[in-house]
Design a protein around this motif. Structure first.
Motif, PDB file in Angstrom:
ATOM      1  N   GLU A  81       0.832  -1.199   0.000  1.00  0.00           N
ATOM      2  CA  GLU A  81       0.000   0.000   0.000  1.00  0.00           C
ATOM      3  C   GLU A  81       0.872   1.257   0.000  1.00  0.00           C
ATOM      4  O   GLU A  81       0.538   2.256  -0.642  1.00  0.00           O
ATOM      5  CB  GLU A  81      -0.934  -0.021   1.210  1.00  0.00           C
ATOM      6  N   ARG A  82       1.993   1.196   0.684  1.00  0.00           N
ATOM      7  CA  ARG A  82       2.910   2.338   0.721  1.00  0.00           C
ATOM      8  C   ARG A  82       3.702   2.463  -0.586  1.00  0.00           C
ATOM      9  O   ARG A  82       3.851   3.551  -1.133  1.00  0.00           O
ATOM     10  CB  ARG A  82       3.872   2.171   1.896  1.00  0.00           C
ATOM     11  N   GLU A  83       4.209   1.339  -1.092  1.00  0.00           N
ATOM     12  CA  GLU A  83       5.122   1.387  -2.229  1.00  0.00           C
ATOM     13  C   GLU A  83       4.431   1.570  -3.576  1.00  0.00           C
ATOM     14  O   GLU A  83       5.067   1.934  -4.560  1.00  0.00           O
ATOM     15  CB  GLU A  83       5.955   0.092  -2.269  1.00  0.00           C
ATOM     16  N   VAL A  84       3.119   1.333  -3.624  1.00  0.00           N
ATOM     17  CA  VAL A  84       2.417   1.450  -4.900  1.00  0.00           C
ATOM     18  C   VAL A  84       2.237   2.914  -5.317  1.00  0.00           C
ATOM     19  O   VAL A  84       2.171   3.230  -6.513  1.00  0.00           O
ATOM     20  CB  VAL A  84       1.038   0.727  -4.811  1.00  0.00           C
ATOM     21  N   ALA A  85       2.185   3.816  -4.349  1.00  0.00           N
ATOM     22  CA  ALA A  85       1.814   5.210  -4.614  1.00  0.00           C
ATOM     23  C   ALA A  85       2.658   5.905  -5.685  1.00  0.00           C
ATOM     24  O   ALA A  85       2.099   6.587  -6.563  1.00  0.00           O
ATOM     25  CB  ALA A  85       1.841   6.015  -3.311  1.00  0.00           C
ATOM     26  N   PRO A  86       3.992   5.794  -5.695  1.00  0.00           N
ATOM     27  CA  PRO A  86       4.772   6.531  -6.689  1.00  0.00           C
ATOM     28  C   PRO A  86       4.499   6.125  -8.134  1.00  0.00           C
ATOM     29  O   PRO A  86       4.828   6.872  -9.061  1.00  0.00           O
ATOM     30  CB  PRO A  86       6.224   6.205  -6.306  1.00  0.00           C
ATOM     31  N   TRP A  87       3.907   4.957  -8.334  1.00  0.00           N
ATOM     32  CA  TRP A  87       3.711   4.432  -9.685  1.00  0.00           C
ATOM     33  C   TRP A  87       2.294   4.655 -10.208  1.00  0.00           C
ATOM     34  O   TRP A  87       2.016   4.373 -11.375  1.00  0.00           O
ATOM     35  CB  TRP A  87       4.042   2.932  -9.711  1.00  0.00           C
ATOM     36  N   VAL A  88       1.412   5.157  -9.352  1.00  0.00           N
ATOM     37  CA  VAL A  88       0.018   5.368  -9.741  1.00  0.00           C
ATOM     38  C   VAL A  88      -0.155   6.774 -10.301  1.00  0.00           C
ATOM     39  O   VAL A  88       0.408   7.740  -9.770  1.00  0.00           O
ATOM     40  CB  VAL A  88      -0.931   5.140  -8.540  1.00  0.00           C
ATOM     41  N   PHE A  89      -0.960   6.882 -11.349  1.00  0.00           N
ATOM     42  CA  PHE A  89      -1.172   8.173 -12.022  1.00  0.00           C
ATOM     43  C   PHE A  89      -2.189   9.010 -11.237  1.00  0.00           C
ATOM     44  O   PHE A  89      -3.289   9.311 -11.683  1.00  0.00           O
ATOM     45  CB  PHE A  89      -1.664   7.931 -13.454  1.00  0.00           C
ATOM     46  N   SER A  90      -1.807   9.376 -10.031  1.00  0.00           N
ATOM     47  CA  SER A  90      -2.661  10.182  -9.164  1.00  0.00           C
ATOM     48  C   SER A  90      -1.803  10.770  -8.061  1.00  0.00           C
ATOM     49  O   SER A  90      -0.858  10.127  -7.599  1.00  0.00           O
ATOM     50  CB  SER A  90      -3.777   9.327  -8.552  1.00  0.00           C
ATOM     51  N   ASP A  91      -2.143  11.989  -7.624  1.00  0.00           N
ATOM     52  CA  ASP A  91      -1.350  12.597  -6.559  1.00  0.00           C
ATOM     53  C   ASP A  91      -1.671  11.994  -5.195  1.00  0.00           C
ATOM     54  O   ASP A  91      -0.923  12.185  -4.232  1.00  0.00           O
ATOM     55  CB  ASP A  91      -1.544  14.112  -6.529  1.00  0.00           C
ATOM     56  N   ALA A  92      -2.786  11.263  -5.100  1.00  0.00           N
ATOM     57  CA  ALA A  92      -3.133  10.562  -3.871  1.00  0.00           C
ATOM     58  C   ALA A  92      -3.779   9.238  -4.246  1.00  0.00           C
ATOM     59  O   ALA A  92      -4.569   9.174  -5.190  1.00  0.00           O
ATOM     60  CB  ALA A  92      -4.098  11.388  -3.024  1.00  0.00           C
ATOM     61  N   VAL A  93      -3.426   8.174  -3.522  1.00  0.00           N
ATOM     62  CA  VAL A  93      -3.961   6.847  -3.805  1.00  0.00           C
ATOM     63  C   VAL A  93      -4.859   6.423  -2.657  1.00  0.00           C
ATOM     64  O   VAL A  93      -4.394   6.239  -1.527  1.00  0.00           O
ATOM     65  CB  VAL A  93      -2.830   5.815  -4.010  1.00  0.00           C
ATOM     66  N   GLN A  94      -6.148   6.277  -2.950  1.00  0.00           N
ATOM     67  CA  GLN A  94      -7.116   5.904  -1.926  1.00  0.00           C
ATOM     68  C   GLN A  94      -7.380   4.397  -1.880  1.00  0.00           C
ATOM     69  O   GLN A  94      -8.041   3.915  -0.967  1.00  0.00           O
ATOM     70  CB  GLN A  94      -8.446   6.637  -2.179  1.00  0.00           C
TER      71      GLN A  94
END
Length: 312
Positions: A267-280
């Motif tokens: 859940e923490r490491e996925v964020a930089p790779w997602v096309f969004s400034d915040a990952v819900q």
């Protein structure tokens, strides 16, 4: 007075065992049986029928029947394909079971059953869009939207394991050969055997994936590095799922899901790779464990179709 169809029977047809459960309207398991799987089509049919009849005799009422299989039934032909229980391939399993039981039978891929179970009354209960992940001998998955399985036009909805590992890092190209004939599939990196092979390539030590995860939990340096690579690769891979499907919850299943802290790390490491400034999107461990498949098979008959006179 009980409806004659309030009970749901779920069957998990595995390569080594067949498990059958009956669940009531509240989702409680009220009966369970497990027997070895005969490696023969006719005997497998007879075993499934006898399990259903035994559960119904025990509980004194009939029920709807849903079953998860390690493959899928092609709607146009009614025949099984892609089953690692090879004696099922090319057989009219649904038709034969319906004839033997005298009622409609719903059959679904076992990974889809896992996702449905966790979306219905498991770790993702109530979430509109759920992606169920299998991290085990292979890498599979299922998609559930508003409580129903999304099979897809080609019956491969959720089969993310046979996409290439995204955003490859140094040393990750072209990647290991996959049985599907292509190199570098996600499955070759983050399945149990893929993790074991990665560990052996880098450290020279031959261990199983559970042994590696246990060693990592105890701080063994090479195992910690292997686990770190697993998390990074799985996070990149799940980011592509979020970018396309944007699920509310991702539920982890399979043997590797038991690795301590894996869901939180992903859940923490996925964020930089997602096309969004915040990952819900939440990434969570399954609630029902090994029982998710058989429970999901029972839930192939949702509340709006399991009551009253039966199938719709």
């Amino acid at each position: 007075m009980h409806s004659t169809r309030t009970m749901r029977i779920g069957i998990d047809l595995g390569g080594t065992k067949i498990e059958a459960v009956a669940i009531d309207h509240a989702g409680e398991v009220v009966a369970r049986q497990r027997v070895p799987t005969p490696r023969n089509y006719d005997k497998t049919l007879a075993t499934i029928v006898s399990l259903v009849q035994a559960l119904e005799h025990t509980l004194g009422q009939p029920g709807t029947v849903g079953m998860g299989i390690p493959g899928t039934v092609v709607p146009e032909t009614g025949l099984v394909k892609n089953a690692n229980s090879t004696w099922l391939i090319g057989r009219p399993l649904t038709k034969d079971l319906e004839r033997a039981l005298g009622r409609e039978v719903r059959i679904e891929n076992d990974a889809n059953c896992f996702a449905l179970s966790e979306a219905t009354d498991g770790a993702a209960a109530g979430a509109p869009v759920v992606f169920g992940v299998i991290l085990g001998t292979g890498v599979g998955g299922g998609v559930v939207i508003d409580g129903r399985v999304l099979r897809g036009r080609n019956l491969i909805g959720g089969e993310w394991g046979h996409n290439p590992l995204p955003w490859p890092q140094p040393g990750e190209e072209p990647g290991p050969a996959c049985y599907c004939g292509k190199p570098g599939c996600i499955e070759t990196w983050i399945s149990g055997p893929g993790v074991a092979a990665d560990h052996a390539r880098v450290s020279g030590a031959v261990l199983t994936a559970p042994e590696i995860m246990t060693a990592a939990a105890h701080g063994e340096p090479a195992a910690v590095l292997t686990r770190t690579r697993l998390v990074h690769r799985a996070a990149r891979s799940l980011a592509t799922i979020i970018n396309v499907l944007d699920p509310h919850v991702i539920v982890l299943g399979g043997g590797l899901s038991n690795a301590e802290g894996l869901a939180e790390d992903l859940e923490r490491e996925v964020a930089p790779w997602v096309f969004s400034d915040a990952v819900q999107t939440r990434i969570v461990v399954n609630r029902h464990g090994d029982s998710s498949g058989v429970r999901g098979a029972a839930w192939l008959w949702p509340a709006d179709s399991a009551g009253g006179s039966g199938a719709q």
